[in-house]
Design a protein around this motif. Structure first.
Motif, PDB file in Angstrom:
ATOM      1  N   VAL A  19     -20.366 -21.017  -2.517  1.00 34.63           N
ATOM      2  CA  VAL A  19     -20.980 -21.591  -1.488  1.00 34.63           C
ATOM      3  C   VAL A  19     -21.511 -22.754  -1.503  1.00 34.63           C
ATOM      4  N   LEU A  20     -20.771 -23.950  -1.064  1.00 27.60           N
ATOM      5  CA  LEU A  20     -21.176 -25.311  -1.316  1.00 27.60           C
ATOM      6  C   LEU A  20     -21.687 -25.772  -0.307  1.00 27.60           C
ATOM      7  N   LEU A  21     -22.861 -26.537  -0.400  1.00 28.28           N
ATOM      8  CA  LEU A  21     -23.656 -27.476   0.699  1.00 28.28           C
ATOM      9  C   LEU A  21     -23.188 -28.812   0.208  1.00 28.28           C
ATOM     10  N   ALA A  22     -22.232 -29.224   0.885  1.00 25.39           N
ATOM     11  CA  ALA A  22     -21.999 -30.677   0.737  1.00 25.39           C
ATOM     12  C   ALA A  22     -21.436 -31.414   1.906  1.00 25.39           C
ATOM     13  N   PRO A  23     -22.584 -31.551   2.891  1.00 24.99           N
ATOM     14  CA  PRO A  23     -22.199 -31.866   4.451  1.00 24.99           C
ATOM     15  C   PRO A  23     -21.333 -32.765   4.922  1.00 24.99           C
ATOM     16  N   LEU A  24     -20.992 -33.817   4.006  1.00 26.71           N
ATOM     17  CA  LEU A  24     -20.589 -35.020   4.626  1.00 26.71           C
ATOM     18  C   LEU A  24     -21.184 -35.741   5.923  1.00 26.71           C
ATOM     19  N   ALA A  25     -22.294 -35.178   6.081  1.00 27.88           N
ATOM     20  CA  ALA A  25     -23.132 -35.886   6.978  1.00 27.88           C
ATOM     21  C   ALA A  25     -24.645 -36.111   7.096  1.00 27.88           C
TER      22      ALA A  25
END
Length: 424
Positions: A390-396
């Motif tokens: 599960v990856l939090l890499a939000p691009l925002a």
């Protein structure tokens, strides 16, 4: 010389303190002057300029947050003022050698790692620049400074010449500020424009844009190879940066004693003790076979791509926040290959997920509260995946639901642990 510091904040106040220590006079101005910052500037002995007049100042030190296209800044330039930034000012008045580090992603990690390796070699090294603290605050306290440099800082350099320049990646970012990808890359490449044959250039050997940009540089070359893991990539670059600087010192100070031999073999063991920068790619917990990865700072296309490549598949990708305008469709290939589930949250997450809806499952998290949204995202991921990541890499950016990316990181980690995650 009549000098104006345009824009306070972290950088501008650091510049004023630097000017005070060096006995240099200036006035200050800010379009949106905060009373507490004005109080600090006045306490340092500087005068407020209420209305900067073109032709009155010979030099303007503009904070990175002030666009060069700002009408008032353009008027000052047309009135004869030279517009520079903090790094240029410091370069002109301090003798401390600088290692300049830039790239679309990885700057902060590489800067911290470079300082770490330099201290292992025995240097009194500090870090500063785009990373806290400002360069102006640390440059006179160090034997050498590893400087994180953004495109906003580099676009206002003139004679700035680091002894070692590090180019990590030329990707896509800040098009709203620079106007085009070419202008953004040109700003980044300002880092190397004044290098000589006595300086060193550390560069990503797999980045075609960097290879083209450095083609005519006379600096000594130190290529590094990117790794699958972003941390390892930045460690590779930082190790080369430290070695490049050590080799300069060996030539220029042949009698220097070393804490460890300036060689790759001698520095390799120090990789394990390098710091873990906050909110950057880290597998911090697991629940059974499901790994949880925090990369909250990954708001740039290339950083997100690197995180997706590094994350164990299948990936549940937590996406969203306030959209920065990146062309998300450029991630289609890696998403199809690595991602099984997209968890779209925040103000723009559902819209940002739109290009992927026919490729992978998308779950919209409509919860407005940031903590509850991340909690729901983790629960959805656990329900649908038993292994992978599960990856939090939000691009925002985070400003719709959190104070900043660091708070988003902190809350994500807390939620995972509250829901049964085991550290490590």
């Amino acid at each position: 010389m009549k000098r104006l510091v345009y824009g306070l904040g972290r950088s501008g106040l650091g510049v004023l303190a630097y000017l005070q220590r060096h006995g240099l006079r200036a006035a200050f101005y800010d379009d949106k002057l905060k009373p507490e910052e004005a109080k600090q500037a006045l306490a340092l002995g500087f005068e407020l300029e209420p209305n900067p007049t073109p032709g009155h100042y010979q030099q303007v030190v503009a904070a990175p947050g002030v666009p060069l296209q700002h009408p008032r800044l353009q008027a000052l330039r047309q009135g004869g003022a030279e517009v520079i930034g903090e790094a240029e000012l410091v370069y002109r008045y301090s003798q401390t050698p600088l290692i300049g580090i830039t790239g679309t992603a990885g700057k902060t990690s590489c800067t911290l790692f470079t300082g770490h390796f330099l201290r292992a070699l025995g240097f009194r090294a500090l870090e500063g620049g785009n990373i806290d603290p400002p360069l102006a605050s640390v440059v006179d306290e160090a034997e050498v400074v590893a400087v994180e440099m953004s495109s906003f800082q580099l676009e206002r350099t003139v004679h700035f010449r680091p002894r070692v320049a590090v180019l990590l990646l030329l990707g896509v970012d800040h098009l709203d500020r620079h106007g085009s990808l070419e202008s953004y890359h040109a700003a980044k490449l300002n880092l190397i424009k004044n290098l000589t044959s006595q300086d060193a250039l550390v560069y990503n050997a797999q980045d075609a844009k960097i290879l083209a940009g450095i083609a005519h540089s006379p600096a000594r070359r130190y290529p590094f190879q990117p790794a699958t893991d972003p941390r390892e990539t930045n460690l590779n670059a930082a190790l080369q940066a430290a070695l490049a600087y050590a080799h300069i010192v060996e030539r220029e100070q042949p009698g220097r004693a070393w804490a460890v031999e300036p060689s790759q073999k001698a520095l390799e063991p120090f990789r394990a003790s390098a710091p873990w920068p906050e909110a950057r790619y880290e597998v911090f917990a697991h629940i059974g076979g499901l790994h949880f990865i925090d990369d909250s700072i990954a708001t740039r296309l290339d950083a997100v791509r690197a995180a997706l490549e590094a994350a164990p598949a299948p990936v549940a990708w937590i996406l969203g926040g306030v959209d920065k305008g990146a062309p998300v469709e450029e991630l289609l290939e890696v998403v199809e290959r690595k991602v099984q589930l997209i968890l779209a949250l925040g103000q723009d997450g559902p819209r940002m997920a739109a290009p992927f809806r026919e490729r992978v499952q998308v779950v919209e998290i409509s919860e407005p509260d940031g903590r509850q949204a991340l909690r729901q995202a983790v629960l959805e991921a656990r329900q649908r995946l038993s292994s992978g990541s599960v990856l939090l890499a939000p691009l925002a950016t985070s400003f719709d639901q959190f104070r900043d990316y660091k708070e988003r990181s902190k809350v994500f980690r807390e939620v995972v642990l509250e829901l049964g995650g085991t550290r490590g």
